[in-house]
Write a protein that holds these residues in place. Sequence first.
Motif, PDB file in Angstrom:
ATOM      1  N   ASP A 160      -1.592  -6.662  -5.103  1.00  0.00           N
ATOM      2  CA  ASP A 160      -0.838  -5.031  -5.805  1.00  0.00           C
ATOM      3  C   ASP A 160      -2.287  -4.268  -5.782  1.00  0.00           C
ATOM      4  N   VAL A 211      -2.456  -1.089  -4.934  1.00  0.00           N
ATOM      5  CA  VAL A 211      -2.731   0.257  -5.618  1.00  0.00           C
ATOM      6  C   VAL A 211      -3.052   0.507  -7.431  1.00  0.00           C
ATOM      7  N   GLY A 212      -2.133  -0.784  -8.210  1.00  0.00           N
ATOM      8  CA  GLY A 212      -1.968  -0.791  -9.348  1.00  0.00           C
ATOM      9  C   GLY A 212      -3.817  -0.995  -9.688  1.00  0.00           C
ATOM     10  N   ASP A 225      -4.086   8.496  -1.485  1.00  0.00           N
ATOM     11  CA  ASP A 225      -2.857   8.755  -2.214  1.00  0.00           C
ATOM     12  C   ASP A 225      -3.079   8.242  -4.018  1.00  0.00           C
ATOM     13  N   LEU A 226      -4.328   7.469  -4.165  1.00  0.00           N
ATOM     14  CA  LEU A 226      -4.912   7.628  -5.873  1.00  0.00           C
ATOM     15  C   LEU A 226      -5.343   8.546  -6.599  1.00  0.00           C
ATOM     16  N   VAL A 285       0.627  -1.502  -0.004  1.00  0.00           N
ATOM     17  CA  VAL A 285       0.354  -0.188  -0.186  1.00  0.00           C
ATOM     18  C   VAL A 285       1.221   1.578   0.061  1.00  0.00           C
ATOM     19  N   CYS A 286       1.813   1.416   1.335  1.00  0.00           N
ATOM     20  CA  CYS A 286       2.436   2.681   0.985  1.00  0.00           C
ATOM     21  C   CYS A 286       3.750   2.507   0.617  1.00  0.00           C
ATOM     22  N   GLY A 287       4.034   1.100  -0.131  1.00  0.00           N
ATOM     23  CA  GLY A 287       5.599   1.467  -1.058  1.00  0.00           C
ATOM     24  C   GLY A 287       7.101   1.703   0.099  1.00  0.00           C
ATOM     25  N   LYS A 298      -5.237   5.906   3.523  1.00  0.00           N
ATOM     26  CA  LYS A 298      -3.695   6.105   2.288  1.00  0.00           C
ATOM     27  C   LYS A 298      -3.976   5.320   1.212  1.00  0.00           C
ATOM     28  N   LEU A 299      -4.813   4.016   1.069  1.00  0.00           N
ATOM     29  CA  LEU A 299      -4.999   4.207  -0.269  1.00  0.00           C
ATOM     30  C   LEU A 299      -5.857   4.473  -1.576  1.00  0.00           C
ATOM     31  N   CYS A 317       2.186   2.456   8.236  1.00  0.00           N
ATOM     32  CA  CYS A 317       0.164   2.328   7.738  1.00  0.00           C
ATOM     33  C   CYS A 317      -0.119   1.101   8.661  1.00  0.00           C
ATOM     34  N   ARG A 326      -5.803   1.622  -9.392  1.00  0.00           N
ATOM     35  CA  ARG A 326      -5.765   2.525 -10.565  1.00  0.00           C
ATOM     36  C   ARG A 326      -6.316   2.243 -11.637  1.00  0.00           C
TER      37      ARG A 326
END
Length: 303
Positions: free
Chosen positions: A166, A168-169, A217-218, A6-8, A213-214, A36, A172
């Motif tokens: 993944d 985030v990906g 952040d997007l 999530v936060c990398g 956060k996810l 996170c 997105r």
Amino acid sequence: MSICPVCGEGNTRDVAPFRHKTPIFAACTRAECDDCGMGFASPMPSDTVLSDYNASYFASAHGGQPCSRSAVAFFSGVARLRLAFVQRFLAKHRVEVERVLEFGPGPGWFARSWLESVPHGAYSAIETDRSCHDSLMRLGVVLVSTPVGVVSDLVVMSHVLEHVPDPVGFVRTATQGLISGGVIFIEVPCRDWEHKSLDEPHVLFFDKTPMRKLLTDLGFVDVELGYYGQPLRELKSPSWLHARWIQIRSKLISLGCVAPFATRRPGMESLADPIERAVVAPFKAHVESVEPAWWLRAVARKV
């Protein structure tokens, strides 16, 4: 050391063995991000392995699709409660929805509820479990294999995100066709490793902080999060007496004794069917909890 999905960040640690029954998870541990709070399988199984596993998800994880009257009523009732959660947000922000894209709809619990309320809307879905396709098509759902080119006003993913490596990906890509001002709805289990005997089939373990956060952040705004269902403290320390009572009332409901358990409760306004109210009530899917609970619901708007 693993990277948080999530936060990398790399400030993560292994906290426990990954409890599993399928060999693809044999090398995994359950890790946690100290930045996170995200929990996740580490190392993460590959996309290909997870895709093959999820292609028969209902059979591999649940032994097939639910078919008893009570089970159908439960899933239908919970879907209506999710729909009510989404509709409150849509009304609050005056968002009109004509086109829905759902990821992982299963046999179509949410889709059925949505199409009953918006019968002329366009409803598309991506479902990797082919055993669900016939029931979805009977509802009028258009099956697509990719979100590319699918324009939507609402994106739905209920009990999907905990299965993807993944997040985030995935989000997105899932929302690339979501219009500006459109809405995303997500429901995931909340920290379910605390009360389940297996971590499988999930590879991500959410709470409010990593979910917020996810989404932020997007670039999503007006993020609203809520805990629903039985609090985790109840799930971690179940009462034997309560469990026995649930068994008794479930048996009575299956025999047709529904009315004594179908009281209309606050939060159940969208449940007109008495059996749906009866089977949902003890699991508190209609109750927003102030403490971490069985399910985490999230909804937000795309800028």
